[in-house]
Design a protein around this motif. Structure first.
Motif, PDB file in Angstrom:
ATOM      1  N   ALA A 118       0.655  -1.039  -0.075  1.00  0.00           N
ATOM      2  CA  ALA A 118      -0.019  -0.034   0.016  1.00  0.00           C
ATOM      3  C   ALA A 118       0.771   1.326   0.126  1.00  0.00           C
ATOM      4  N   THR A 119       2.104   1.080   0.273  1.00  0.00           N
ATOM      5  CA  THR A 119       2.899   2.461   0.486  1.00  0.00           C
ATOM      6  C   THR A 119       4.140   2.234  -0.148  1.00  0.00           C
ATOM      7  N   SER A 120       4.453   1.459  -1.103  1.00  0.00           N
ATOM      8  CA  SER A 120       5.463   1.399  -1.984  1.00  0.00           C
ATOM      9  C   SER A 120       5.566   2.265  -3.292  1.00  0.00           C
ATOM     10  N   THR A 150       2.550   7.357  -2.371  1.00  0.00           N
ATOM     11  CA  THR A 150       2.133   6.833  -0.906  1.00  0.00           C
ATOM     12  C   THR A 150       3.289   6.555  -0.119  1.00  0.00           C
ATOM     13  N   GLY A 151       4.576   6.948  -0.552  1.00  0.00           N
ATOM     14  CA  GLY A 151       5.469   6.787   0.297  1.00  0.00           C
ATOM     15  C   GLY A 151       6.758   6.259  -0.116  1.00  0.00           C
ATOM     16  N   GLY A 152       6.968   5.388  -1.355  1.00  0.00           N
ATOM     17  CA  GLY A 152       8.087   4.597  -1.715  1.00  0.00           C
ATOM     18  C   GLY A 152       8.666   3.813  -0.746  1.00  0.00           C
ATOM     19  N   ALA A 153       8.117   3.140  -0.191  1.00  0.00           N
ATOM     20  CA  ALA A 153       8.245   2.145   1.012  1.00  0.00           C
ATOM     21  C   ALA A 153       9.471   1.122   0.401  1.00  0.00           C
ATOM     22  N   GLN A 154      10.196   0.520   0.893  1.00  0.00           N
ATOM     23  CA  GLN A 154      11.035  -0.779   0.799  1.00  0.00           C
ATOM     24  C   GLN A 154      10.673  -1.816   1.810  1.00  0.00           C
ATOM     25  N   ILE A 155      10.523  -1.214   3.155  1.00  0.00           N
ATOM     26  CA  ILE A 155      10.311  -2.204   4.332  1.00  0.00           C
ATOM     27  C   ILE A 155       9.098  -1.898   4.676  1.00  0.00           C
ATOM     28  N   ALA A 156       8.207  -2.729   5.222  1.00  0.00           N
ATOM     29  CA  ALA A 156       6.959  -2.517   6.238  1.00  0.00           C
ATOM     30  C   ALA A 156       7.154  -3.280   7.608  1.00  0.00           C
ATOM     31  N   ILE A 157       6.884  -2.795   8.756  1.00  0.00           N
ATOM     32  CA  ILE A 157       6.872  -3.671   9.624  1.00  0.00           C
ATOM     33  C   ILE A 157       5.579  -3.393  10.622  1.00  0.00           C
ATOM     34  N   GLN A 158       5.283  -4.459  11.198  1.00  0.00           N
ATOM     35  CA  GLN A 158       3.806  -4.761  11.983  1.00  0.00           C
ATOM     36  C   GLN A 158       4.162  -5.092  13.333  1.00  0.00           C
ATOM     37  N   PRO A 159       3.602  -4.256  14.469  1.00  0.00           N
ATOM     38  CA  PRO A 159       3.880  -4.815  15.850  1.00  0.00           C
ATOM     39  C   PRO A 159       3.019  -5.926  16.090  1.00  0.00           C
ATOM     40  N   PRO A 160       3.493  -6.917  17.308  1.00  0.00           N
ATOM     41  CA  PRO A 160       2.824  -8.036  17.434  1.00  0.00           C
ATOM     42  C   PRO A 160       1.476  -7.842  18.099  1.00  0.00           C
ATOM     43  N   TYR A 161       0.887  -8.973  18.456  1.00  0.00           N
ATOM     44  CA  TYR A 161      -0.776  -8.777  19.131  1.00  0.00           C
ATOM     45  C   TYR A 161      -0.503  -7.696  20.030  1.00  0.00           C
ATOM     46  N   GLY A 162      -1.527  -7.031  20.323  1.00  0.00           N
ATOM     47  CA  GLY A 162      -1.813  -5.970  21.213  1.00  0.00           C
ATOM     48  C   GLY A 162      -1.024  -4.538  20.963  1.00  0.00           C
ATOM     49  N   GLY A 163      -0.226  -4.703  20.122  1.00  0.00           N
ATOM     50  CA  GLY A 163       0.338  -3.362  19.771  1.00  0.00           C
ATOM     51  C   GLY A 163      -0.008  -2.816  18.225  1.00  0.00           C
ATOM     52  N   GLY A 164      -1.192  -3.724  17.708  1.00  0.00           N
ATOM     53  CA  GLY A 164      -1.722  -3.189  16.468  1.00  0.00           C
ATOM     54  C   GLY A 164      -2.301  -4.497  15.728  1.00  0.00           C
ATOM     55  N   ILE A 165      -2.421  -5.576  16.453  1.00  0.00           N
ATOM     56  CA  ILE A 165      -3.192  -6.809  15.925  1.00  0.00           C
ATOM     57  C   ILE A 165      -4.326  -7.125  17.045  1.00  0.00           C
ATOM     58  N   GLY A 166      -5.597  -7.137  16.378  1.00  0.00           N
ATOM     59  CA  GLY A 166      -6.469  -7.235  17.540  1.00  0.00           C
ATOM     60  C   GLY A 166      -6.912  -8.931  17.559  1.00  0.00           C
ATOM     61  N   GLY A 167      -6.419  -9.605  16.585  1.00  0.00           N
ATOM     62  CA  GLY A 167      -6.955 -11.056  16.717  1.00  0.00           C
ATOM     63  C   GLY A 167      -6.626 -11.846  15.417  1.00  0.00           C
ATOM     64  N   ASP A 168      -7.026 -13.119  15.143  1.00  0.00           N
ATOM     65  CA  ASP A 168      -6.779 -13.899  14.057  1.00  0.00           C
ATOM     66  C   ASP A 168      -7.797 -13.702  12.820  1.00  0.00           C
ATOM     67  N   LEU A 169      -7.424 -14.145  11.767  1.00  0.00           N
ATOM     68  CA  LEU A 169      -8.596 -14.098  10.659  1.00  0.00           C
ATOM     69  C   LEU A 169      -8.380 -15.512  10.073  1.00  0.00           C
ATOM     70  N   SER A 212      -7.551   1.994  13.852  1.00  0.00           N
ATOM     71  CA  SER A 212      -7.523   3.189  13.009  1.00  0.00           C
ATOM     72  C   SER A 212      -6.265   3.885  12.767  1.00  0.00           C
ATOM     73  N   ASN A 213      -5.140   3.288  12.585  1.00  0.00           N
ATOM     74  CA  ASN A 213      -3.985   4.052  12.891  1.00  0.00           C
ATOM     75  C   ASN A 213      -3.470   4.427  11.220  1.00  0.00           C
ATOM     76  N   MET A 214      -2.993   5.555  11.245  1.00  0.00           N
ATOM     77  CA  MET A 214      -2.371   5.777   9.803  1.00  0.00           C
ATOM     78  C   MET A 214      -1.094   5.277   9.568  1.00  0.00           C
ATOM     79  N   LEU A 215      -0.674   4.764   8.484  1.00  0.00           N
ATOM     80  CA  LEU A 215       0.713   4.438   8.101  1.00  0.00           C
ATOM     81  C   LEU A 215       1.578   5.565   7.618  1.00  0.00           C
ATOM     82  N   VAL A 216       2.832   5.399   8.158  1.00  0.00           N
ATOM     83  CA  VAL A 216       3.685   6.485   8.295  1.00  0.00           C
ATOM     84  C   VAL A 216       5.032   5.873   7.456  1.00  0.00           C
ATOM     85  N   THR A 217       5.264   6.383   6.295  1.00  0.00           N
ATOM     86  CA  THR A 217       6.460   6.022   5.686  1.00  0.00           C
ATOM     87  C   THR A 217       7.654   6.935   6.004  1.00  0.00           C
ATOM     88  N   MET A 218       8.695   6.490   6.270  1.00  0.00           N
ATOM     89  CA  MET A 218      10.012   7.529   6.908  1.00  0.00           C
ATOM     90  C   MET A 218      11.207   6.819   6.109  1.00  0.00           C
TER      91      MET A 218
END
Length: 546
Positions: free
Chosen positions: A372-374, A378-397, A422-428
């Protein structure tokens, strides 16, 4: 008649109305409303009972105000919105604000969750208007009819409060000042953008504005504070069993002119006193409301006595019809959105972690963020990260084998349960050295390991036997097979919560050339649609030694 006239001529005053020396006012308070339109339960001495719900809370407000029609204030201690039901999240808390308007709230302090979607969205909650992406969930949303108070939330560009620090209301001839504050780490923990605001010391702010109120002749001062504590070992809502927590030290520093404190944040109910000041909190989510009665000396304007209690929001009362209708309308609106199809998954995506700390859901979310940000836009991202459960993941799919031929269908509601914040994605831009520090911060300064989900093509190895802050061998950090250059520049995408230093990932605050255009839920749903049926990503991007 002649006798009455004679009495008056002789200076008799017994028959003239005499003002009482004191006046009674009541403060009706809530905390941590969190757009809680549905009913809940509450703990009582007899056990749990069905309780709560905005329509019943409003009815109890009205019932209690009838006991003192001209001497009542309705107040809230923050977190009126966010961190709530799926229905409220979908509608950006517009129904919750409208419910509080219908309750005729007089004022509220800000809380940390008021800032979850950033300052601009909080201003929309105050002033009205439609969401810039999703539009209005409620027709002609007008915002809050009550003021948000934030005496310790300062705009660093002006040095002045970003919100009104207090209000003054006159009840039965008595001026009552209400100061609002939130805890001093409020903005550091907010996932949304809060620049250029800064939260400062709670007690210092309260005392400064208490002095200002005293100079204006206000002698009855109430504080709404979004910070709390709890009863050690637990306790019922009207008890005070060895209160502990930040609220104790904060209130101990208050000017003695402060006469009552309605607190929040910790969702632990209590009725306590600190230095003679009543300090209260409910368990939130409309389960109880607080009543503080103050008897005030007319001559001095100072309270001479107080009584405080938490009152269960029971259902043995006629609910507020307007709020009941609002709840039904918002439920119907939300259900249509929740049922909207997104795409298919091939197999379960879960938070279950392997020995290295990887999970399929975390890597899938990171892949979606990268996609979405590459683009340059939208930002030219090369790497994306996702914090673990509780810091950005609400559960399983999960695939649900219910007999439905579309058991692997992902609806908007299911996706939102995975990405509820409802976080925005920040590319830096980060240097390779900063990327290494980012990876070290999965352990460095953490009470427990917080292993990130990472996007496809990004790999690294850590040695679990080595101390925190020194687990990563820089030679193992690779992007598409090439070792990351410590002096190189890389475009990295993270959700706004950790991008502002949340969960201890402080190195992300150093990122430059920041672009913020895509929401986390949009990235995830676009990834599912583009890859339907979405396969669980292979693990092995992260390698653990020892």
């Amino acid at each position: 008649m002649r006798n009455l006239l004679a009495a008056l001529l002789l200076g008799g005053t017994a028959l003239l109305p005499v003002k009482a020396d004191t006046v009674d006012i009541q403060l009706l308070g809530i905390n941590d409303f969190h757009s809680a339109l549905p009913t809940s339960f509450a703990m009582t001495p007899g056990g749990p009972v069905e309780a709560g719900g905005a329509e019943y809370l409003a009815a109890h407000f009205d019932r209690l105000q009838r006991e003192n029609p001209e001497g009542t204030l309705r107040l809230a201690a923050g977190d009126n919105i966010s961190s709530s039901t799926m229905n409220a999240t979908l509608q950006h808390d517009e129904p919750g604000i409208e419910a509080l308007n219908l309750m005729r709230l007089d004022a509220s302090s800000v809380g940390n969750h008021e800032f979850d979607e950033g300052v601009a969205e909080l201003r929309r909650m105050e002033n009205g208007g439609c969401h810039p992406i999703d539009g209005c969930a409620r027709p002609n949303f007008k915002g809050a009819s009550f003021p948000y108070l934030g005496a310790n939330i300062v705009d660093t560009t002006t040095g002045k409060p970003a919100f009104a620090p207090y209000i003054v209301k006159e009840l039965k001839g008595i001026k009552v000042g209400v100061i609002g504050v939130s805890y001093k780490n409020t903005l550091k923990e907010a996932p949304g953008p809060t620049t250029p605001l800064e939260a400062r010391d709670e007690a210092q702010a309260v005392n400064a504005y208490a002095a200002e109120l005293k100079a204006k002749g206000v002698r009855t001062i109430v504080v709404l504070i979004h910070q709390g504590g709890g009863q050690t070992g637990g306790g019922l809502p009207n008890q005070c069993n060895n209160l502990a927590g930040p609220i104790k030290d904060i209130v101990a520093k208050f000017d003695p002119e402060v006469d009552a404190v309605i607190s929040g944040h910790t969702h632990n109910p209590y009725i306590c006193e600190i230095n003679g000041i009543p300090v209260t909190q409910t368990s939130g989510h409309t389960r109880e409301l607080t009543r503080i009665k103050l008897t005030i000396d007319r001559a001095t304007g100072n309270p001479t006595a107080h009584q405080a209690e938490n009152i269960t929001v029971t259902h043995d009362i006629e609910p507020n019809g307007a709020i009941a209708a609002l709840r039904r309308e918002s439920d119907q609106y939300a259900q249509r959105l929740l049922d909207r199809p997104v795409g298919l998954i091939h197999r379960d995506l879960t938070t279950i972690r392997n020995a290295a700390g990887e999970s399929t859901i975390a890597h899938a979310l990171a892949d979606g963020r990268l996609a979405a940000t590459s683009s340059p836009e939208t930002g030219g991202a090369q790497i994306a990260i996702q914090p673990p459960y509780g810091g950005g993941i609400g559960g399983d799919l999960l695939v649900h084998p219910t007999g439905n031929e579309m058991s692997n269908l992902v609806t908007h509601g299911k996706a939102l349960r995975v990405v509820p914040f409802s976080n925005m994605l920040v590319t830096m831009t980060l240097t390779g050295a900063q990327v290494e520090r980012l990876l070290e911060q999965q352990w460095c300064g953490q009470s427990t390991a917080r292993v990130l989900g990472v996007s496809k093509g990004f790999t690294f190895t850590y040695d679990n036997a080595k101390p925190a802050c020194d687990k990563i061998d820089p030679a193992t950090i690779k992007l598409n097979g090439a070792v990351v250059n410590p002096a190189g520049r890389y475009r990295v995408t993270a959700n706004s919560f950790i991008a502002t230093g949340g969960d201890g990932f402080s190195v992300l605050t150093e990122g430059t050339e920041r672009v913020e255009k895509v929401r986390d839920i949009e990235a995830f749903e676009s990834h599912i649609r583009a890859n339907t049926p979405l396969q669980p990503p292979a693990l092995g991007r992260i390698t653990r030694l020892n």
